[in-house]
Motif scaffolding. Sequence first.
Motif, PDB file in Angstrom:
ATOM      1  N   GLU A  99       8.729  10.622  85.947  1.00  0.00           N
ATOM      2  CA  GLU A  99       8.553  11.491  84.778  1.00  0.00           C
ATOM      3  C   GLU A  99       9.582  11.158  83.697  1.00  0.00           C
ATOM      4  N   ASN A 100      10.810  10.881  84.117  1.00  0.00           N
ATOM      5  CA  ASN A 100      11.851  10.536  83.146  1.00  0.00           C
ATOM      6  C   ASN A 100      11.527   9.233  82.430  1.00  0.00           C
ATOM      7  N   CYS A 101      11.030   8.263  83.171  1.00  0.00           N
ATOM      8  CA  CYS A 101      10.670   6.976  82.562  1.00  0.00           C
ATOM      9  C   CYS A 101       9.540   7.165  81.556  1.00  0.00           C
ATOM     10  N   GLU A 102       8.559   7.979  81.912  1.00  0.00           N
ATOM     11  CA  GLU A 102       7.461   8.262  80.986  1.00  0.00           C
ATOM     12  C   GLU A 102       7.968   8.958  79.732  1.00  0.00           C
ATOM     13  N   LEU A 103       8.860   9.930  79.891  1.00  0.00           N
ATOM     14  CA  LEU A 103       9.425  10.639  78.737  1.00  0.00           C
ATOM     15  C   LEU A 103      10.174   9.681  77.817  1.00  0.00           C
ATOM     16  N   MET A 104      10.988   8.801  78.406  1.00  0.00           N
ATOM     17  CA  MET A 104      11.751   7.858  77.588  1.00  0.00           C
ATOM     18  C   MET A 104      10.815   6.946  76.801  1.00  0.00           C
ATOM     19  N   HIS A 105       9.738   6.483  77.428  1.00  0.00           N
ATOM     20  CA  HIS A 105       8.790   5.602  76.727  1.00  0.00           C
ATOM     21  C   HIS A 105       8.031   6.357  75.635  1.00  0.00           C
ATOM     22  N   GLN A 106       7.782   7.632  75.832  1.00  0.00           N
ATOM     23  CA  GLN A 106       7.112   8.425  74.793  1.00  0.00           C
ATOM     24  C   GLN A 106       8.020   8.603  73.578  1.00  0.00           C
ATOM     25  N   MET A 107       9.329   8.644  73.820  1.00  0.00           N
ATOM     26  CA  MET A 107      10.273   8.948  72.746  1.00  0.00           C
ATOM     27  C   MET A 107      10.951   7.725  72.138  1.00  0.00           C
ATOM     28  N   GLY A 108      10.771   6.561  72.728  1.00  0.00           N
ATOM     29  CA  GLY A 108      11.466   5.414  72.162  1.00  0.00           C
ATOM     30  C   GLY A 108      11.422   4.187  73.039  1.00  0.00           C
ATOM     31  N   VAL A 109      12.521   3.441  73.016  1.00  0.00           N
ATOM     32  CA  VAL A 109      12.624   2.145  73.679  1.00  0.00           C
ATOM     33  C   VAL A 109      13.715   2.227  74.743  1.00  0.00           C
ATOM     34  N   VAL A 110      13.432   1.649  75.908  1.00  0.00           N
ATOM     35  CA  VAL A 110      14.381   1.649  77.020  1.00  0.00           C
ATOM     36  C   VAL A 110      15.046   0.274  77.101  1.00  0.00           C
ATOM     37  N   VAL A 111      16.391   0.276  77.075  1.00  0.00           N
ATOM     38  CA  VAL A 111      17.180  -0.951  77.117  1.00  0.00           C
ATOM     39  C   VAL A 111      17.972  -0.959  78.429  1.00  0.00           C
ATOM     40  N   PHE A 112      17.721  -1.951  79.258  1.00  0.00           N
ATOM     41  CA  PHE A 112      18.393  -2.089  80.553  1.00  0.00           C
ATOM     42  C   PHE A 112      19.595  -3.005  80.414  1.00  0.00           C
ATOM     43  N   LEU A 113      20.779  -2.475  80.728  1.00  0.00           N
ATOM     44  CA  LEU A 113      21.996  -3.283  80.779  1.00  0.00           C
ATOM     45  C   LEU A 113      22.104  -3.806  82.206  1.00  0.00           C
ATOM     46  N   ASP A 114      21.748  -5.054  82.375  1.00  0.00           N
ATOM     47  CA  ASP A 114      21.585  -5.657  83.690  1.00  0.00           C
ATOM     48  C   ASP A 114      22.842  -6.398  84.120  1.00  0.00           C
ATOM     49  N   GLY A 115      23.466  -5.886  85.167  1.00  0.00           N
ATOM     50  CA  GLY A 115      24.665  -6.519  85.696  1.00  0.00           C
ATOM     51  C   GLY A 115      24.663  -6.498  87.209  1.00  0.00           C
ATOM     52  N   ASP A 116      25.666  -7.128  87.796  1.00  0.00           N
ATOM     53  CA  ASP A 116      25.823  -7.147  89.241  1.00  0.00           C
ATOM     54  C   ASP A 116      26.545  -5.896  89.716  1.00  0.00           C
ATOM     55  N   LEU A 117      26.319  -5.545  90.958  1.00  0.00           N
ATOM     56  CA  LEU A 117      26.987  -4.390  91.560  1.00  0.00           C
ATOM     57  C   LEU A 117      28.501  -4.550  91.487  1.00  0.00           C
ATOM     58  N   GLU A 118      29.004  -5.724  91.785  1.00  0.00           N
ATOM     59  CA  GLU A 118      30.452  -5.951  91.791  1.00  0.00           C
ATOM     60  C   GLU A 118      31.056  -5.691  90.409  1.00  0.00           C
ATOM     61  N   ILE A 158      19.266  -6.630  78.618  1.00  0.00           N
ATOM     62  CA  ILE A 158      20.440  -7.363  78.143  1.00  0.00           C
ATOM     63  C   ILE A 158      21.278  -7.692  79.370  1.00  0.00           C
ATOM     64  N   ASP A 159      21.475  -8.979  79.611  1.00  0.00           N
ATOM     65  CA  ASP A 159      22.271  -9.433  80.744  1.00  0.00           C
ATOM     66  C   ASP A 159      23.747  -9.253  80.376  1.00  0.00           C
ATOM     67  N   ILE A 160      24.457  -8.460  81.175  1.00  0.00           N
ATOM     68  CA  ILE A 160      25.860  -8.172  80.867  1.00  0.00           C
ATOM     69  C   ILE A 160      26.811  -8.946  81.784  1.00  0.00           C
ATOM     70  N   ARG A 161      26.280  -9.787  82.650  1.00  0.00           N
ATOM     71  CA  ARG A 161      27.108 -10.528  83.612  1.00  0.00           C
ATOM     72  C   ARG A 161      28.058 -11.480  82.894  1.00  0.00           C
ATOM     73  N   ASN A 162      29.306 -11.457  83.339  1.00  0.00           N
ATOM     74  CA  ASN A 162      30.338 -12.377  82.843  1.00  0.00           C
ATOM     75  C   ASN A 162      30.525 -12.312  81.332  1.00  0.00           C
TER      76      ASN A 162
END
Length: 182
Positions: A99-118, A158-162
Amino acid sequence: MQPQGRGYVVHEGCDHLFFVGFLGAGKSTLARNLGSLFHRPHVDTDRLVERALGQSVTEIFSTLGEPAFREAETRELRKLSGRKSLLVSCGGGIVERSENCELMHQMGVVVFLDGDLEDSLRQIRCPERRPDLGSAEHAALVYRRRRPLYESAADLTIDIRNKTFEQVAHEAGQLLWERGLL
């Protein structure tokens, strides 16, 4: 979207940018700094929940439980539909509810900051304020569960690694500006 004087863009309708990613990815700092640079208001869903329930995230998890936190998170997310042009730093678990993902898409654009767990674990300054983090083993389980959810929810990644925070902020600002989102 229409151009307005001095290089600013006036967007039509609800046009939020939602920053998602694991704990420590830099979502709050990025939303705050891009907000300052591009004259856009920013909010943090964890802070909205804290204000709404009158407790810290840690207190909410220990007294009311995670399900109550997630309910409040969805309620606060729904309320954002009445506002314009927000940069929204989302709590790490916001993607666990479709439901949260659907709400975010209804209201705008979702940007994933993709990094490693470490990388994320290294960036977390106050692990005691992260009640869903737990032990290193638990954090790894949570990361593995959430990563595909972030990928699925993302309109942009957006890849945030290193990378330094400055590099991530520059890349994010440039990408979002070029796409007419800032």
